[in-house]
Design a protein around this motif. Sequence first.
Motif, PDB file in Angstrom:
ATOM      1  N   VAL A   1       0.737  -1.146  -0.075  1.00 55.06           N
ATOM      2  CA  VAL A   1       0.023   0.306  -0.060  1.00 55.06           C
ATOM      3  C   VAL A   1       0.878   1.189   0.152  1.00 55.06           C
ATOM      4  O   VAL A   1       0.651   2.337  -0.715  1.00 55.06           O
ATOM      5  CB  VAL A   1      -0.964   0.027   1.341  1.00 55.06           C
ATOM      6  N   ILE A   2       1.699   1.221   0.824  1.00 54.18           N
ATOM      7  CA  ILE A   2       2.900   2.379   0.846  1.00 54.18           C
ATOM      8  C   ILE A   2       3.381   2.668  -0.725  1.00 54.18           C
ATOM      9  O   ILE A   2       3.621   3.725  -1.097  1.00 54.18           O
ATOM     10  CB  ILE A   2       3.871   2.208   2.062  1.00 54.18           C
TER      11      ILE A   2
ATOM     12  N   ILE B   1       2.414   1.366  -3.657  1.00 53.91           N
ATOM     13  CA  ILE B   1       1.521   1.965  -4.754  1.00 53.91           C
ATOM     14  C   ILE B   1       1.011   3.532  -4.286  1.00 53.91           C
ATOM     15  O   ILE B   1       0.991   4.229  -5.354  1.00 53.91           O
ATOM     16  CB  ILE B   1       0.162   0.985  -4.678  1.00 53.91           C
ATOM     17  N   THR B   2       0.813   3.945  -3.177  1.00 50.34           N
ATOM     18  CA  THR B   2       0.455   5.272  -2.852  1.00 50.34           C
ATOM     19  C   THR B   2       1.512   6.151  -3.335  1.00 50.34           C
ATOM     20  O   THR B   2       1.369   7.168  -4.003  1.00 50.34           O
ATOM     21  CB  THR B   2       0.277   5.535  -1.375  1.00 50.34           C
ATOM     22  N   PHE B   3       2.839   5.914  -2.840  1.00 48.03           N
ATOM     23  CA  PHE B   3       3.688   6.766  -3.438  1.00 48.03           C
ATOM     24  C   PHE B   3       3.967   6.875  -4.688  1.00 48.03           C
ATOM     25  O   PHE B   3       4.677   7.851  -5.270  1.00 48.03           O
ATOM     26  CB  PHE B   3       4.734   6.882  -2.362  1.00 48.03           C
TER      27      PHE B   3
ATOM     28  N   GLY C   1       1.891   6.039  -6.951  1.00 43.39           N
ATOM     29  CA  GLY C   1       0.630   6.799  -7.587  1.00 43.39           C
ATOM     30  C   GLY C   1       0.815   8.001  -7.616  1.00 43.39           C
ATOM     31  O   GLY C   1      -0.063   8.671  -8.370  1.00 43.39           O
ATOM     32  N   ILE C   2       1.169   8.817  -6.623  1.00 39.49           N
ATOM     33  CA  ILE C   2       1.041  10.253  -6.545  1.00 39.49           C
ATOM     34  C   ILE C   2       1.839  10.708  -7.730  1.00 39.49           C
ATOM     35  O   ILE C   2       1.573  11.862  -8.443  1.00 39.49           O
ATOM     36  CB  ILE C   2       1.337  10.977  -5.242  1.00 39.49           C
TER      37      ILE C   2
ATOM     38  N   HIS D   1      -4.314  15.143 -10.229  1.00 41.15           N
ATOM     39  CA  HIS D   1      -4.553  15.483  -9.061  1.00 41.15           C
ATOM     40  C   HIS D   1      -5.695  16.379  -8.872  1.00 41.15           C
ATOM     41  O   HIS D   1      -5.862  17.135  -9.857  1.00 41.15           O
ATOM     42  CB  HIS D   1      -3.272  16.163  -8.529  1.00 41.15           C
TER      43      HIS D   1
END
Length: 187
Positions: free
Chosen positions: A64-65, A67-69, A71-72, A81
């Motif tokens: 998750v970490i 993919i999140t970072f 992904g941004i 955004h």
Amino acid sequence: MSDQHQSSLPGFLGVIDRTISRIESVLLALGVLLMAANTIANVIGRFVLGDSIFFSEELNRILVILITFAGISYAARHGRHIRMSAIYDGLSPRYRKILMVLISLVTAGFLFLLCYYSFNYIEKQAARGRVLPALQIPVWTILVWVPIGFFMTGTQYLLSAIKNMTSPDIYLSTQVQDGYEEDEIEV
């Protein structure tokens, strides 16, 4: 080379843009596929074999970490955004371009600052020596994606500012020109 990894920036900036695009694609694809495989295997283990995979939750937290970072940065590359554009949309093209350069530079600056702070946080976590209970890997190693994501996203916004300074058109990102799709315009 696929269209996905094409860059509209010239020379070395285009190389940076394409490299970040490839990194984003690989990290996102691997992260999502690994998370799906891990979750499916854990469900099968729990309901068919009667025993969960002991490290499944920790692995998904790591993913998750990641993919999140990643992904941004991907969202910044594709101009996805959230934006508050009421004032921006009311400006003339000249002032929209100036504002877009300013927004991109300020956002890049904040993201690079967050990269710096997150790197310092990782150093503090490494000094503590904590490890994940199931996987027994240092906690700081799962956080490396945070400054990497902030750096890649900051670079995307910096490249967007450069694109807007060197192009006659206005760009939300290096790949996405400003404007609305026909289906986005309400009459």
